[in-house]
Motif scaffolding. Structure first.
Motif, mmCIF file in Angstrom:
data_model
loop_
_atom_site.group_PDB
_atom_site.id
_atom_site.type_symbol
_atom_site.label_atom_id
_atom_site.label_comp_id
_atom_site.label_asym_id
_atom_site.label_seq_id
_atom_site.Cartn_x
_atom_site.Cartn_y
_atom_site.Cartn_z
ATOM 1 N N ARG A 145 0.768 -1.214 -0.045
ATOM 2 C CA ARG A 145 0.069 -0.054 -0.153
ATOM 3 C C ARG A 145 0.859 1.444 -0.004
ATOM 4 O O ARG A 145 1.943 1.436 0.479
ATOM 5 C CB ARG A 145 -0.999 0.037 1.237
ATOM 6 N N ARG A 192 -9.449 2.593 -3.275
ATOM 7 C CA ARG A 192 -7.797 2.120 -2.788
ATOM 8 C C ARG A 192 -7.263 1.108 -3.519
ATOM 9 O O ARG A 192 -7.761 0.136 -3.633
ATOM 10 C CB ARG A 192 -7.719 2.029 -1.363
ATOM 11 N N ARG A 210 -6.948 -3.072 -7.334
ATOM 12 C CA ARG A 210 -7.960 -2.344 -6.363
ATOM 13 C C ARG A 210 -8.411 -3.299 -5.213
ATOM 14 O O ARG A 210 -8.803 -4.448 -5.387
ATOM 15 C CB ARG A 210 -9.141 -2.070 -7.182
ATOM 16 N N TYR A 211 -8.160 -2.930 -4.015
ATOM 17 C CA TYR A 211 -8.546 -3.722 -2.922
ATOM 18 C C TYR A 211 -9.704 -3.299 -2.160
ATOM 19 O O TYR A 211 -10.152 -3.917 -0.997
ATOM 20 C CB TYR A 211 -7.195 -3.788 -1.845
ATOM 21 N N GLN A 212 -10.015 -1.802 -2.111
ATOM 22 C CA GLN A 212 -11.073 -1.210 -1.743
ATOM 23 C C GLN A 212 -11.771 -0.384 -2.833
ATOM 24 O O GLN A 212 -11.379 0.514 -3.547
ATOM 25 C CB GLN A 212 -10.748 -0.525 -0.461
ATOM 26 N N GLN A 213 -13.244 -0.503 -2.899
ATOM 27 C CA GLN A 213 -14.036 0.295 -3.526
ATOM 28 C C GLN A 213 -14.308 1.764 -3.281
ATOM 29 O O GLN A 213 -14.411 2.673 -4.027
ATOM 30 C CB GLN A 213 -15.368 -0.556 -3.910
#
Length: 175
Positions: free
Chosen positions: A39, A78, A71-74
């Motif tokens: 990240r 993020r 993409r790990y979070q919509q």
């Protein structure tokens, strides 16, 4: 005479490689990605790199296929940066550079790199002396060495105090 920004006149594979990974910070970003850093903020705090420089390096490494943006979070959106096969191919170079630095500058041992299957310390070329094989990056166990600060300030460095396999995403929250 001003220093040029590329090696256009060089007919050399080293020069071509330096076009991609030769800028300051770039190999450290790749190193951290192999260590499991994924990240943006984790790269930022661990490296102490300026935001604009990190953004440029991540963009360049993604464009060259060394890191893959996922993409790990919509919401909010993020992304994380995952090493590709091209990044894994840089492992022997990073290992050799680290060994060279430790040998020629009397650096203390910061990390041990072992074959996860048998626990043997890797040889200088990433080989397992006990098993007689070159160890794939995913089978390398990284452990803290005596030269590491046992109480680092940033959470990424604290997380890297725990033994872990290379490439496994780093769990910063557990640090």
């Amino acid at each position: 005479m001003a220093l040029g920004k590329d090696y256009a006149t060089q007919e050399c594979s080293v020069a071509r490689a330096l076009e991609i990974v030769g800028e300051r910070w770039t190999l450290l970003v790749v190193r951290d990605a192999l260590y499991g850093v994924r990240r943006y903020n984790d790269f930022l705090v661990h490296l102490g790199i300026p935001r604009a420089v990190l953004a440029a390096r991540l963009q360049a490494l993604t464009a060259e296929g060394i890191l893959e943006k996922r993409r790990y979070q919509q919401s909010p959106p993020r992304d994380e940066y995952v090493p590709t096969g091209r990044a894994l191919a840089l492992w022997p170079t990073l290992r050799a550079l680290g060994l060279w630095g430790r040998e020629h500058f009397d650096e203390p041992r910061l990390r041990w790199f072992r074959h996860a299957d048998c626990g043997t310390e890797l040889g200088p070329y990433g080989e397992c002396p006990a098993c007689g094989v070159v160890v794939p990056v995913a089978d390398v166990l990284m452990e803290p060495g005596p030269g590491l600060d046992p109480d680092p300030a940033d959470p990424v460095s604290r997380a890297l105090l725990r033994p872990k396999r290379l490439l496994e995403p780093l769990d910063v929250e557990a640090a």
